[in-house]
Design a protein around this motif. Structure first.
Motif, PDB file in Angstrom:
ATOM      1  N   ASP A   1      58.147  55.275  54.740  1.00 53.66           N
ATOM      2  CA  ASP A   1      56.919  54.612  55.176  1.00 53.66           C
ATOM      3  C   ASP A   1      55.692  55.432  54.794  1.00 53.66           C
ATOM      4  O   ASP A   1      54.578  54.895  54.713  1.00 53.66           O
ATOM      5  CB  ASP A   1      56.920  54.419  56.700  1.00 53.66           C
ATOM      6  CG  ASP A   1      57.982  53.460  57.172  1.00 53.66           C
ATOM      7  OD1 ASP A   1      58.574  52.773  56.313  1.00 53.66           O
ATOM      8  OD2 ASP A   1      58.224  53.387  58.384  1.00 53.66           O
ATOM      9  N   ASN A   2      55.887  56.738  54.580  1.00 48.12           N
ATOM     10  CA  ASN A   2      54.770  57.637  54.314  1.00 48.12           C
ATOM     11  C   ASN A   2      54.553  57.911  52.829  1.00 48.12           C
ATOM     12  O   ASN A   2      53.759  58.791  52.475  1.00 48.12           O
ATOM     13  CB  ASN A   2      55.008  58.979  55.027  1.00 48.12           C
ATOM     14  CG  ASN A   2      55.250  58.818  56.507  1.00 48.12           C
ATOM     15  OD1 ASN A   2      54.629  57.990  57.155  1.00 48.12           O
ATOM     16  ND2 ASN A   2      56.161  59.607  57.054  1.00 48.12           N
TER      17      ASN A   2
ATOM     18  N   GLN B   1      52.070  65.828  54.339  1.00 43.87           N
ATOM     19  CA  GLN B   1      53.004  66.252  55.398  1.00 43.87           C
ATOM     20  C   GLN B   1      53.863  67.412  54.924  1.00 43.87           C
ATOM     21  O   GLN B   1      54.031  68.413  55.632  1.00 43.87           O
ATOM     22  CB  GLN B   1      53.886  65.068  55.802  1.00 43.87           C
ATOM     23  CG  GLN B   1      53.157  63.969  56.548  1.00 43.87           C
ATOM     24  CD  GLN B   1      54.039  62.747  56.766  1.00 43.87           C
ATOM     25  OE1 GLN B   1      54.944  62.459  55.967  1.00 43.87           O
ATOM     26  NE2 GLN B   1      53.781  62.003  57.830  1.00 43.87           N
TER      27      GLN B   1
ATOM     28  N   ASP C   1      51.855  65.578  60.507  1.00 46.97           N
ATOM     29  CA  ASP C   1      50.498  65.053  60.346  1.00 46.97           C
ATOM     30  C   ASP C   1      49.477  65.911  61.088  1.00 46.97           C
ATOM     31  O   ASP C   1      48.269  65.767  60.876  1.00 46.97           O
ATOM     32  CB  ASP C   1      50.410  63.614  60.868  1.00 46.97           C
ATOM     33  CG  ASP C   1      51.091  62.614  59.942  1.00 46.97           C
ATOM     34  OD1 ASP C   1      50.910  62.732  58.716  1.00 46.97           O
ATOM     35  OD2 ASP C   1      51.810  61.734  60.448  1.00 46.97           O
TER      36      ASP C   1
ATOM     37  N   THR D   1      60.047  63.390  54.669  1.00 47.53           N
ATOM     38  CA  THR D   1      59.656  62.434  55.702  1.00 47.53           C
ATOM     39  C   THR D   1      59.918  60.998  55.256  1.00 47.53           C
ATOM     40  O   THR D   1      60.278  60.731  54.110  1.00 47.53           O
ATOM     41  CB  THR D   1      58.179  62.632  56.093  1.00 47.53           C
ATOM     42  OG1 THR D   1      57.349  62.417  54.954  1.00 47.53           O
ATOM     43  CG2 THR D   1      57.953  64.041  56.626  1.00 47.53           C
TER      44      THR D   1
ATOM     45  N   ARG E   1      50.025  60.662  51.896  1.00 50.53           N
ATOM     46  CA  ARG E   1      50.351  61.124  53.246  1.00 50.53           C
ATOM     47  C   ARG E   1      51.625  61.945  53.254  1.00 50.53           C
ATOM     48  O   ARG E   1      51.690  62.998  53.898  1.00 50.53           O
ATOM     49  CB  ARG E   1      50.505  59.919  54.197  1.00 50.53           C
ATOM     50  CG  ARG E   1      50.831  60.345  55.624  1.00 50.53           C
ATOM     51  CD  ARG E   1      51.079  59.165  56.536  1.00 50.53           C
ATOM     52  NE  ARG E   1      51.427  59.601  57.882  1.00 50.53           N
ATOM     53  CZ  ARG E   1      51.882  58.790  58.838  1.00 50.53           C
ATOM     54  NH1 ARG E   1      52.015  57.485  58.592  1.00 50.53           N
ATOM     55  NH2 ARG E   1      52.199  59.274  60.030  1.00 50.53           N
ATOM     56  N   ARG E   2      52.640  61.487  52.539  1.00 49.68           N
ATOM     57  CA  ARG E   2      53.921  62.206  52.531  1.00 49.68           C
ATOM     58  C   ARG E   2      53.769  63.589  51.896  1.00 49.68           C
ATOM     59  O   ARG E   2      54.301  64.576  52.401  1.00 49.68           O
ATOM     60  CB  ARG E   2      54.960  61.376  51.776  1.00 49.68           C
ATOM     61  CG  ARG E   2      56.403  61.807  52.017  1.00 49.68           C
ATOM     62  CD  ARG E   2      57.324  60.984  51.134  1.00 49.68           C
ATOM     63  NE  ARG E   2      58.686  60.971  51.616  1.00 49.68           N
ATOM     64  CZ  ARG E   2      59.724  60.577  50.895  1.00 49.68           C
ATOM     65  NH1 ARG E   2      59.552  60.170  49.644  1.00 49.68           N
ATOM     66  NH2 ARG E   2      60.942  60.575  51.387  1.00 49.68           N
TER      67      ARG E   2
END
Length: 288
Positions: free
Chosen positions: A79-80, A88, A56, A76, A84-85
């Motif tokens: 949850d991401n 990342q 992040d 990852t 967001r994932r």
């Protein structure tokens, strides 16, 4: 032999820890293993160099990837899932490009380009596209679903004698997490080259198969019951599962009806020189 620097990202997680254990046995002498994590203090591997890396925060990655020749990019956490994932993974791949990494191994998912699993699969498809665009040689390991959580599901079903799922007939090639870790370690040590491999268990099983195998292995009666998505959600919520998680579980199980998580085990054996472990081998025997 010239020393090769091997980087394992997500090294404090379950898969990352297992990969480090395999590298401790498999990596030739002189190779340097770097364990990168947001929590490097949890990278329990005395032979590895721990480095801080937060996908992040791209500013942490240049130092983490410095001098690295080959990198294992462990996808990852779920949850991401979503933007967001993907961000990342993009940060990690961009940092690998800046560092001059020669080979990336990525833990993907079976059939991400044509999957009813939604964002879970779409993240992997987009990351694979980022790898292709990077110009870096890469090995994509399209892993099957882990067998380990399935064993926990079986254990929870044994007291009632009924294994329930919204996946009524779809077959799944479950594979042990440790087998995925071995495959990742072997791919990291293999000569650089671009390829995509399906990493799947020894056989594709449906719910009835799983109940039959578990009943025989555990010497306990167990039958399979296929239910609708709505019935599965209601059943999970009545057992105390949070509604959002219950809906996600039921959605995934329903998507498995398509057979998207079924594949042959040949690539795993080719890569590792071993056969993947069976469900029977992971279930506790009655005497345990």
């Amino acid at each position: 032999m010239t020393s090769i620097h091997l980087l394992v990202t997500g090294a404090s997680g379950q898969l990352g820890q297992l990969v480090l254990q395999h590298l401790a046995r498999l990596a030739p002498g002189g190779h340097t293993v770097i364990a990168a994590s947001r929590t490097p203090e949890r990278c329990a591997a005395p032979f590895a160099i721990a480095r801080h890396a937060d996908f992040d925060d791209a500013t942490t990655l240049d130092a983490a990837f410095d001098g690295v020749h080959r990198m294992l990019l462990i996808s990852t956490a779920l949850d991401n899932v979503g933007p967001r994932r993907i961000a990342q993974h993009r940060n990690a791949i961009d940092a690998a490009m800046r560092a001059g990494v020669e080979h990336i191994v990525y833990t993907s998912l079976l059939h991400p380009d044509a999957s009813p699993l939604g964002a879970v699969a779409e993240d992997h498809a987009q990351t694979e596209a980022l790898l292709r665009a990077s110009g870096i040689a890469h090995t994509v390991l399209r892993n099957g679903f882990y067998m380990d959580p399935l064993c926990q599901t079986i254990a929870a079903a044994l007291p009632s004698g009924v294994l329930v799922s919204a996946n009524r007939t779809g077959r799944v090639s479950y594979i042990a997490r440790d087998d995925c870790a071995r495959a990742a370690a072997c791919a990291l040590l293999a000569p650089a080259g671009t390829r995509t491999l399906d990493i799947a268990g020894p056989e594709a099983l449906d719910g009835a198969d799983i109940a039959r195998i578990a009943a025989a292995a555990c010497s306990r009666p167990l039958t399979f019951q296929g239910v609708s998505t709505a019935e599965r959600v209601d059943g999970l919520v009545s057992e105390g599962t949070p509604p959002q998680l219950a809906r996600m579980i039921a959605h995934v199980e329903t998507a498995l009806e398509s057979g998207v998580m079924a594949a042959a085990p040949g690539s795993y054996t080719m890569l590792t020189g071993q056969a993947p472990r069976s469900l029977q081998s992971l279930l506790p025997s009655p005497s345990m």
